[in-house]
Design a protein around this motif. Structure first.
Motif, PDB file in Angstrom:
ATOM      1  N   ALA A   1       3.913  -5.770   8.695  1.00 35.97           N
ATOM      2  CA  ALA A   1       4.055  -5.914   7.241  1.00 35.97           C
ATOM      3  C   ALA A   1       5.449  -5.508   6.776  1.00 35.97           C
ATOM      4  O   ALA A   1       6.090  -6.201   5.979  1.00 35.97           O
ATOM      5  CB  ALA A   1       2.999  -5.072   6.533  1.00 35.97           C
TER       6      ALA A   1
ATOM      7  N   LYS B   1       8.293  -7.956   7.762  1.00 39.23           N
ATOM      8  CA  LYS B   1       8.370  -9.117   6.877  1.00 39.23           C
ATOM      9  C   LYS B   1       9.088  -8.762   5.579  1.00 39.23           C
ATOM     10  O   LYS B   1       9.906  -9.542   5.069  1.00 39.23           O
ATOM     11  CB  LYS B   1       6.964  -9.631   6.569  1.00 39.23           C
ATOM     12  CG  LYS B   1       6.972 -10.887   5.707  1.00 39.23           C
ATOM     13  CD  LYS B   1       5.576 -11.421   5.487  1.00 39.23           C
ATOM     14  CE  LYS B   1       5.629 -12.680   4.612  1.00 39.23           C
ATOM     15  NZ  LYS B   1       4.273 -13.233   4.364  1.00 39.23           N
ATOM     16  N   SER B   2       8.799  -7.589   5.038  1.00 41.19           N
ATOM     17  CA  SER B   2       9.443  -7.160   3.799  1.00 41.19           C
ATOM     18  C   SER B   2      10.956  -7.032   3.983  1.00 41.19           C
ATOM     19  O   SER B   2      11.741  -7.476   3.142  1.00 41.19           O
ATOM     20  CB  SER B   2       8.871  -5.808   3.347  1.00 41.19           C
ATOM     21  OG  SER B   2       7.508  -5.911   3.051  1.00 41.19           O
TER      22      SER B   2
ATOM     23  N   SER C   1       3.714  -3.693  -2.099  1.00 39.80           N
ATOM     24  CA  SER C   1       3.419  -4.428  -3.330  1.00 39.80           C
ATOM     25  C   SER C   1       4.717  -4.871  -4.007  1.00 39.80           C
ATOM     26  O   SER C   1       4.824  -6.004  -4.498  1.00 39.80           O
ATOM     27  CB  SER C   1       2.584  -3.569  -4.284  1.00 39.80           C
ATOM     28  OG  SER C   1       3.260  -2.381  -4.624  1.00 39.80           O
TER      29      SER C   1
ATOM     30  N   CYS D   1       6.333  -7.765  -1.947  1.00 43.26           N
ATOM     31  CA  CYS D   1       5.655  -9.040  -2.179  1.00 43.26           C
ATOM     32  C   CYS D   1       6.056  -9.630  -3.533  1.00 43.26           C
ATOM     33  O   CYS D   1       6.240 -10.848  -3.667  1.00 43.26           O
ATOM     34  CB  CYS D   1       4.134  -8.853  -2.120  1.00 43.26           C
ATOM     35  SG  CYS D   1       3.492  -8.571  -0.453  1.00 43.26           S
TER      36      CYS D   1
ATOM     37  N   LEU E   1      -3.585  -6.228   2.187  1.00 41.71           N
ATOM     38  CA  LEU E   1      -4.216  -7.422   1.617  1.00 41.71           C
ATOM     39  C   LEU E   1      -4.113  -7.419   0.092  1.00 41.71           C
ATOM     40  O   LEU E   1      -3.851  -8.456  -0.526  1.00 41.71           O
ATOM     41  CB  LEU E   1      -5.685  -7.494   2.053  1.00 41.71           C
ATOM     42  CG  LEU E   1      -5.924  -7.713   3.547  1.00 41.71           C
ATOM     43  CD1 LEU E   1      -7.420  -7.666   3.866  1.00 41.71           C
ATOM     44  CD2 LEU E   1      -5.338  -9.051   3.993  1.00 41.71           C
TER      45      LEU E   1
ATOM     46  N   SER F   1      -1.791  -5.935  -1.643  1.00 44.96           N
ATOM     47  CA  SER F   1      -0.388  -6.140  -2.006  1.00 44.96           C
ATOM     48  C   SER F   1      -0.017  -7.617  -1.984  1.00 44.96           C
ATOM     49  O   SER F   1       0.866  -8.051  -2.745  1.00 44.96           O
ATOM     50  CB  SER F   1       0.514  -5.363  -1.047  1.00 44.96           C
ATOM     51  OG  SER F   1       0.310  -3.971  -1.178  1.00 44.96           O
ATOM     52  N   LEU F   2      -0.673  -8.388  -1.136  1.00 45.76           N
ATOM     53  CA  LEU F   2      -0.368  -9.822  -1.055  1.00 45.76           C
ATOM     54  C   LEU F   2      -0.670 -10.551  -2.354  1.00 45.76           C
ATOM     55  O   LEU F   2      -0.149 -11.643  -2.603  1.00 45.76           O
ATOM     56  CB  LEU F   2      -1.167 -10.470   0.096  1.00 45.76           C
ATOM     57  CG  LEU F   2      -0.773 -10.021   1.515  1.00 45.76           C
ATOM     58  CD1 LEU F   2      -1.701 -10.658   2.533  1.00 45.76           C
ATOM     59  CD2 LEU F   2       0.676 -10.377   1.800  1.00 45.76           C
ATOM     60  N   ARG F   3      -1.497  -9.926  -3.201  1.00 48.61           N
ATOM     61  CA  ARG F   3      -1.778 -10.533  -4.506  1.00 48.61           C
ATOM     62  C   ARG F   3      -0.522 -10.642  -5.365  1.00 48.61           C
ATOM     63  O   ARG F   3      -0.444 -11.472  -6.266  1.00 48.61           O
ATOM     64  CB  ARG F   3      -2.839  -9.709  -5.252  1.00 48.61           C
ATOM     65  CG  ARG F   3      -4.225  -9.780  -4.629  1.00 48.61           C
ATOM     66  CD  ARG F   3      -5.171  -8.773  -5.272  1.00 48.61           C
ATOM     67  NE  ARG F   3      -5.087  -8.807  -6.717  1.00 48.61           N
ATOM     68  CZ  ARG F   3      -4.900  -7.729  -7.489  1.00 48.61           C
ATOM     69  NH1 ARG F   3      -4.763  -6.558  -6.981  1.00 48.61           N
ATOM     70  NH2 ARG F   3      -4.836  -7.813  -8.781  1.00 48.61           N
TER      71      ARG F   3
ATOM     72  N   LEU G   1       2.145 -11.839  -4.487  1.00 50.35           N
ATOM     73  CA  LEU G   1       2.809 -13.116  -4.186  1.00 50.35           C
ATOM     74  C   LEU G   1       2.374 -14.208  -5.156  1.00 50.35           C
ATOM     75  O   LEU G   1       3.046 -15.232  -5.287  1.00 50.35           O
ATOM     76  CB  LEU G   1       2.494 -13.547  -2.747  1.00 50.35           C
ATOM     77  CG  LEU G   1       3.097 -12.700  -1.625  1.00 50.35           C
ATOM     78  CD1 LEU G   1       2.505 -13.115  -0.292  1.00 50.35           C
ATOM     79  CD2 LEU G   1       4.617 -12.820  -1.616  1.00 50.35           C
TER      80      LEU G   1
END
Length: 340
Positions: free
Chosen positions: A145, A148-149, A230, A233, A331, A333-335, A337
């Motif tokens: 994770a 990727k950030s 968060s 993303c 999961l 935190s992906l919100r 996006l």
């Protein structure tokens, strides 16, 4: 790991040279590492880490089968558990020793090492293995994770070469400071749980085991991962809209003060895009708060169960409370996006 999650360290790229640019101004990229694991080069090591986890998991399952379903000699399943442990645990125990020698006593590697080896000392081999294996899985998830950030931030740097400094948010700094307090406090509670009840007639083995469970709960991964992911993303979502945000603190400043420092819009309706960035900032802030509250609540519940429940809580449950909540935090935190 607390400081490892904050994008504020003296950066070196994979080839080892200092990453600095001088395009009319100073380009700095700070990070600090309080944790022995370095997620900076995660892409280079992820294959090896995955192989270790698979080997550990295979021998762990074999050990469980031999222990529970066969009449094989006990030495055979103990051997399987030892191989499983060493596959993922050797480096973690090594990091724990290095951190202690470096005067970083309250580090999560040490917490996990003491808890898992303590379980081995109590001949709870499957428990010790499960704790170390779950921790290794959690570290792998964190590394993926965060990698990727950090890649996303580098994309922004490559696209815009202006002078800027990566800064942490107030929320990230607070969580980093909180984690440095949280771990020693929970460790002290673990020692009290181990020592005090036996003085008043409690079973030494039982309360030592319960204290080890509290040590597992002391790992702050699920807490410290809540904020940076968060925000990262949300920055990713903005980048896709042509809104370039150089650091998380710019996003937090936009949310709190409507400040526009550290934000560049290259094309399109500037006013509309600032509105989009403000919505992204608010969503990141809200998600990070939810992540922190959930992580602290679950850890508090598991802590109470570990200390006061009549029957001992399995040690793997304490480990899963951190790894599982970390996965939920990722999961959730992906919100960020998906900004409307």
């Amino acid at each position: 790991m607390a400081e490892d999650l904050v994008f504020e360290h003296s950066h070196h790229d994979h080839s080892g040279h200092n990453d600095s640019h001088n395009h009319g101004g100073k380009h700095e990229h700070y990070h600090t590492h309080d944790h022995s694991h370095n997620h900076e080069n995660f892409d280079e090591i992820k294959r090896g880490e995955m192989i270790k986890i698979i080997v550990s998991a295979v021998f762990f399952v074999i050990g469980i089968v031999l222990e529970k379903l066969t009449h094989a000699p006990e030495a055979l399943n103990i051997l399987c558990f030892c191989i499983s442990y060493l596959a993922v645990g050797f480096d973690i125990v090594k990091h724990a020793v290095e951190d202690v020698l470096g005067k970083n006593i309250f580090n999560e590697c040490l917490m996990i090492s003491v808890a898992s080896l303590g379980a081995f000392a109590l001949r709870e081999f499957s428990e010790g293995c499960s704790v170390m294996l779950l921790y290794a899985v959690g570290e792998y998830i964190h590394g993926a994770a965060l990698s990727k950030s950090k890649k996303q931030i580098r994309k922004i740097e490559e696209k815009e070469h202006g002078a800027h400094v990566h800064e942490t948010t107030e929320s990230e700094s607070f969580i980093a400071r909180f984690a440095k307090i949280y771990t020693p406090v929970i460790t002290a509670i673990a020692l009290i749980v181990m020592v005090v009840p036996p003085i008043f007639g409690g079973s030494l083995r039982e309360w030592f085991y319960r204290g080890l469970e509290v040590l597992v709960i002391a790992c702050p991964c699920a807490i410290v991962i809540s904020v940076p992911l968060s925000f990262s993303c949300a920055i990713d979502a903005c980048t896709k809209k042509g809104i370039y945000i150089y650091h998380s603190s710019a996003l937090e400043n936009l949310h709190k003060n409507h400040g526009k420092e550290g934000i560049i819009i290259t094309e399109g309706n500037e006013r509309e895009k600032y509105r989009f960035a403000h919505r992204a900032a608010k969503k990141a802030f809200d998600i990070s708060r939810v992540n922190i509250v959930v992580a602290l609540s679950v850890k508090a519940i598991v802590l109470v169960l570990a200390v006061f429940m009549k029957k001992e809580v399995p040690m793997w449950f304490a480990a899963f409370s951190d790894v599982g909540i970390s996965v939920l935090a990722i999961l959730n935190s992906l919100r960020a996006l998906k900004i409307k």
